[in-house]
Design a protein around this motif. Structure first.
Motif, PDB file in Angstrom:
ATOM      1  N   GLU A  34       0.843  -1.190   0.000  1.00 44.53           N
ATOM      2  CA  GLU A  34       0.000   0.000   0.000  1.00 44.53           C
ATOM      3  C   GLU A  34       0.881   1.244   0.000  1.00 44.53           C
ATOM      4  OE1 GLU A  34      -2.778   0.099   3.150  1.00 44.53           O
ATOM      5  OE2 GLU A  34      -4.133  -1.370   2.257  1.00 44.53           O
ATOM      6  N   ALA A  66     -13.866  -2.972  -6.847  1.00 42.50           N
ATOM      7  CA  ALA A  66     -13.554  -2.192  -5.648  1.00 42.50           C
ATOM      8  C   ALA A  66     -14.764  -1.424  -5.145  1.00 42.50           C
ATOM      9  CB  ALA A  66     -12.412  -1.213  -5.951  1.00 42.50           C
ATOM     10  N   ARG A  67     -15.597  -0.954  -6.067  1.00 38.95           N
ATOM     11  CA  ARG A  67     -16.791  -0.212  -5.665  1.00 38.95           C
ATOM     12  C   ARG A  67     -17.786  -1.118  -4.939  1.00 38.95           C
ATOM     13  NH1 ARG A  67     -18.409   4.665  -7.558  1.00 38.95           N
ATOM     14  NH2 ARG A  67     -16.903   4.522  -9.268  1.00 38.95           N
ATOM     15  N   GLN A  79      -6.113   3.043   2.406  1.00 35.08           N
ATOM     16  CA  GLN A  79      -6.667   1.821   1.803  1.00 35.08           C
ATOM     17  C   GLN A  79      -7.613   2.150   0.656  1.00 35.08           C
ATOM     18  OE1 GLN A  79      -8.462  -0.135   5.166  1.00 35.08           O
ATOM     19  NE2 GLN A  79      -6.525  -1.032   5.872  1.00 35.08           N
ATOM     20  N   PHE A  80      -8.382   3.208   0.802  1.00 34.94           N
ATOM     21  CA  PHE A  80      -9.321   3.581  -0.260  1.00 34.94           C
ATOM     22  C   PHE A  80      -8.570   4.072  -1.505  1.00 34.94           C
ATOM     23  CE2 PHE A  80     -11.865   6.967  -2.298  1.00 34.94           C
ATOM     24  CZ  PHE A  80     -12.906   6.185  -2.769  1.00 34.94           C
ATOM     25  N   LEU A  83     -12.722   4.446  -9.756  1.00 33.51           N
ATOM     26  CA  LEU A  83     -12.808   3.214  -8.984  1.00 33.51           C
ATOM     27  C   LEU A  83     -13.390   2.090  -9.833  1.00 33.51           C
ATOM     28  CD1 LEU A  83     -12.042   2.649  -6.027  1.00 33.51           C
ATOM     29  CD2 LEU A  83     -14.469   2.815  -5.456  1.00 33.51           C
ATOM     30  N   ASN A  94     -17.120  -3.327  -2.833  1.00 36.32           N
ATOM     31  CA  ASN A  94     -16.697  -3.509  -1.445  1.00 36.32           C
ATOM     32  C   ASN A  94     -16.804  -2.232  -0.631  1.00 36.32           C
ATOM     33  OD1 ASN A  94     -15.962  -6.192  -2.035  1.00 36.32           O
ATOM     34  ND2 ASN A  94     -13.919  -5.531  -2.741  1.00 36.32           N
ATOM     35  N   ARG A  95     -17.208  -1.150  -1.236  1.00 39.13           N
ATOM     36  CA  ARG A  95     -17.304   0.144  -0.550  1.00 39.13           C
ATOM     37  C   ARG A  95     -18.736   0.632  -0.582  1.00 39.13           C
ATOM     38  NH1 ARG A  95     -12.516   1.566   2.176  1.00 39.13           N
ATOM     39  NH2 ARG A  95     -10.841   0.444   1.104  1.00 39.13           N
ATOM     40  N   LYS A 153     -10.480   9.541  -7.256  1.00 37.18           N
ATOM     41  CA  LYS A 153     -10.525   8.098  -7.040  1.00 37.18           C
ATOM     42  C   LYS A 153     -11.939   7.557  -7.229  1.00 37.18           C
ATOM     43  CE  LYS A 153      -8.381   4.302  -5.941  1.00 37.18           C
ATOM     44  NZ  LYS A 153      -7.217   3.802  -6.682  1.00 37.18           N
ATOM     45  N   GLU A 198      -7.113   1.348  -3.753  1.00 30.35           N
ATOM     46  CA  GLU A 198      -8.021   0.381  -4.373  1.00 30.35           C
ATOM     47  C   GLU A 198      -7.769   0.307  -5.877  1.00 30.35           C
ATOM     48  OE1 GLU A 198      -9.953  -1.751  -3.260  1.00 30.35           O
ATOM     49  OE2 GLU A 198     -10.557  -1.236  -1.221  1.00 30.35           O
ATOM     50  N   GLU A 199      -8.268  -0.784  -6.465  1.00 30.79           N
ATOM     51  CA  GLU A 199      -8.073  -1.013  -7.892  1.00 30.79           C
ATOM     52  C   GLU A 199      -8.868  -0.003  -8.715  1.00 30.79           C
ATOM     53  OE1 GLU A 199      -8.814  -4.615 -11.163  1.00 30.79           O
ATOM     54  OE2 GLU A 199      -9.432  -4.820  -9.063  1.00 30.79           O
TER      55      GLU A 199
END
Length: 603
Positions: free
Chosen positions: A240, A344-345, A549-550, A340, A347-348, A336, A553-554
């Motif tokens: 990270e 990844a979206r 972490q955000f 995103l 998971n958020r 971001k 993200e990928e």
């Protein structure tokens, strides 16, 4: 009493007197030698040009005259029995020669005067004025010192008026008042006077506000931070990437200057106990000249003023860095969100992303002005305990032991606050998500009369969040009270051991008692910061981890080719909305869409 003879009576030795009176006045010249690595780097990174700052030759003439003054009067004192003064003059000659060389090199490259020259000459002028005051009370006249004072006064006044010389392509009207102002104006914030006067007469409007400095704009800050972030991510793609170090690298010069200002302010702050001891010893001795007492009082006043000036400069600079960092993070999160990837979206939640932009950034920004206290508080405590050891001897060990007992308490408190902050942010994300879902589907909620059910769930989450906040606040206040009481406990333990362990002829004299009390009083401020510092930094660390972490993200990959004559072209494409680890939704899709055509796709 001659200038080179013993001047403070039987209580003071001649070398100490000369060092105090003459050596301290020349002490700032050491900075010209200590800053050589910094000057060398600036010279290497900037190409010389013919454009020099305003009054360049006047500055250089005054500096050469200072060199000549010290050389001439150093030669006059060479044959005298006291060798301290000729050596001091020789050191000043070398220092002013070094100053002239670097002043010429830097001015042609920066087109302005480096701030270090302004600070050094200002301190030189003040200390030289104190030296002349001492000589005046001793009824001693030294033409060399007086001439040096006059030259320093002229050079300092000229430095206060010096600004950057603009080139042909630079328009002065586009510069902000801060950029147009001199170094002294920036230190005392005089460039704000016009805006304050306008606000006192009439309400301020957008027309009254000036533009931002170039290095304070959102575009400049985010672009440079993004480039540094990408470089670090390319070096370690498996880890990270930090979001703090890229910002530190783009602001390293400012951060280093603020750190040095805080370090100097802390050192000057703990100079007062030493000066107080000298003042008490001066009063206790008889037949001492008045000039020595006045000199100590002047230096105590100057040290307090210098500390206040440097500390305010450091606090203002850190608050500005907090605004810059807020700008960078806000832009980074916005970009971001647009990039995103679907996996990844998924998971958020919307509530989590909203808390990143609103709550986490606010917590981090609130903590930035306190970051310098991470090293400043231990440094101040170390200085205080060192001075106590010098003043009280082995009795200071009792105070050190008491301070050691506070380390595990503060460590456990920080660990508890960190865990509570992590749980609280998870509950906050869930509550925000539930609130957003209810607001987005308010029609359905009203239709099925689910208001009370949603209200109960939100209130239940809010109650858990408030409970954790209450526990953290109660524990923080308890630790705050304990840390605030630590100077009293240290004083009681140290004084008790000193009285019990000291011999009869080395009792608790006024010199020892008053100096120790001053040190205990100065120790109170850093210890009261500890609890607030722990709470603020732990919360900032949790929020920083969440944002890091955000931002790691990928993102959606951009693999596009130019489709000549067509708007969209797919060739044997495999499509998936959830990422590589999930099975594909569409396989071997080939599709071609021409310009200005309508196409319907049904699955």
């Amino acid at each position: 009493m001659r200038y080179q003879e013993q001047c403070f009576g039987d209580g003071f030795k001649e070398p100490y007197c000369l060092l105090f009176r003459d050596g301290i006045a020349a002490l700032p010249l050491l900075a010209f030698w200590l800053l050589i690595p910094v000057y060398t780097r600036i010279v290497r990174n900037n190409e010389p040009e013919l454009r020099a700052p305003k009054y360049f030759w006047a500055h250089l003439i005054f500096q050469v005259l200072l060199l000549v003054d010290n050389a001439v009067f150093g030669a006059l004192y060479f044959n005298q029995s006291d060798h301290f003064l000729p050596l001091l003059r020789f050191f000043q000659v070398l220092s002013y020669a070094n100053c002239c060389i670097w002043f010429s090199l830097l001015s042609k490259r920066l087109h302005s005067i480096h701030p270090s020259f302004c600070v050094i000459f200002l301190v030189l002028f003040v200390l030289k004025a104190v030296q002349v005051l001492i000589l005046a009370f001793e009824s001693t006249v030294d033409a060399g010192v007086i001439a040096e004072l006059i030259l320093l006064m002229a050079e300092t006044a000229l430095l206060s008026k010096s600004t950057k010389r603009l080139g042909e392509n630079e328009e002065k009207s586009k510069l902000t008042p801060e950029e147009k102002s001199s170094f002294v104006s920036r230190i005392f914030f005089w460039w704000l006077n016009r805006l304050i006067k306008s606000g006192a007469k009439n309400p301020l409007t957008n027309e009254n506000l000036h533009n931002l400095n170039k290095n304070a704009t959102s575009e400049w800050l985010y672009t440079r931070w993004r480039d540094e972030f990408r470089k670090e991510k390319e070096k370690n793609p498996s880890k990270e990437t930090s979001i703090v170090w890229p910002f530190i690298r783009i602001q390293k010069t400012t951060i280093i200057s603020l750190t040095l200002a805080r370090l100097t302010a802390d050192c000057v702050h703990y100079l007062n106990p030493i000066l107080l001891k000298q003042l008490i010893d001066y009063v206790s001795l008889h037949d001492q000249p008045l000039s020595f007492g006045i000199a100590i009082a002047c230096i105590m006043f100057l040290s307090a003023t210098t500390r206040s000036l440097l500390q305010n400069y450091q606090i203002a600079g850190m608050c500005r860095q907090a605004v810059y960092y807020q700008t960078v993070l806000s832009n980074a999160i916005l970009h971001k969100i647009l990039k995103l990837s679907p996996s990844a979206r998924s998971n958020r939640t919307a509530g989590e992303i909203l808390n990143h932009a609103a709550v986490d950034i606010e917590i981090i920004v609130h903590s930035i002005p306190y970051l310098q206290n991470m090293w400043s508080v231990p440094f101040q405590v170390t200085l205080a305990m060192t001075l106590l050891a010098i003043t009280l001897g082995w009795a200071a060990v009792a105070g050190v032991i008491i301070m050691i007992f506070y380390i595990p308490m503060n460590f456990l408190t920080a660990k508890f606050i960190k865990l509570s902050q992590q749980k609280q942010m998870k509950i906050k994300d869930e509550r925000t998500k539930l609130s957003n879902e209810m607001l987005n589907g308010i029609k359905v909620v009203k239709l099925y009369a689910w208001e009370e059910s949603f209200e109960d769930q939100i209130n239940r989450l809010r109650a858990k969040e408030v409970k954790m906040l209450r526990n953290v606040c109660i524990l923080s206040r308890i630790v705050d009270v304990a840390n605030a009481a630590s100077p009293f406990l240290v004083a009681i333990g140290s004084f008790t051991c000193y009285v019990l362990l000291s011999s009869s002829e080395n009792g608790l004299t006024p010199s020892v008692a008053f100096v120790a009390l001053v040190i205990f009083n100065q120790l109170r401020q850093p210890m009261r910061m500890v609890a607030n510092l722990i709470t603020t930094l732990v919360q900032a660390r949790v929020s920083n981890k969440r944002i890091r972490q955000f931002l790691n993200e990928e993102e959606m990959e951009k693999k596009t080719e130019v489709a000549l004559g067509n708007a969209i072209v797919f060739k044997n494409a495999t499509l998936n909305w959830k990422g590589i680890e999930h099975p594909p939704v569409l396989r071997d899709v080939s599709f071609l869409k021409a310009h200005n055509s309508r196409t319907t796709i049904s699955l």
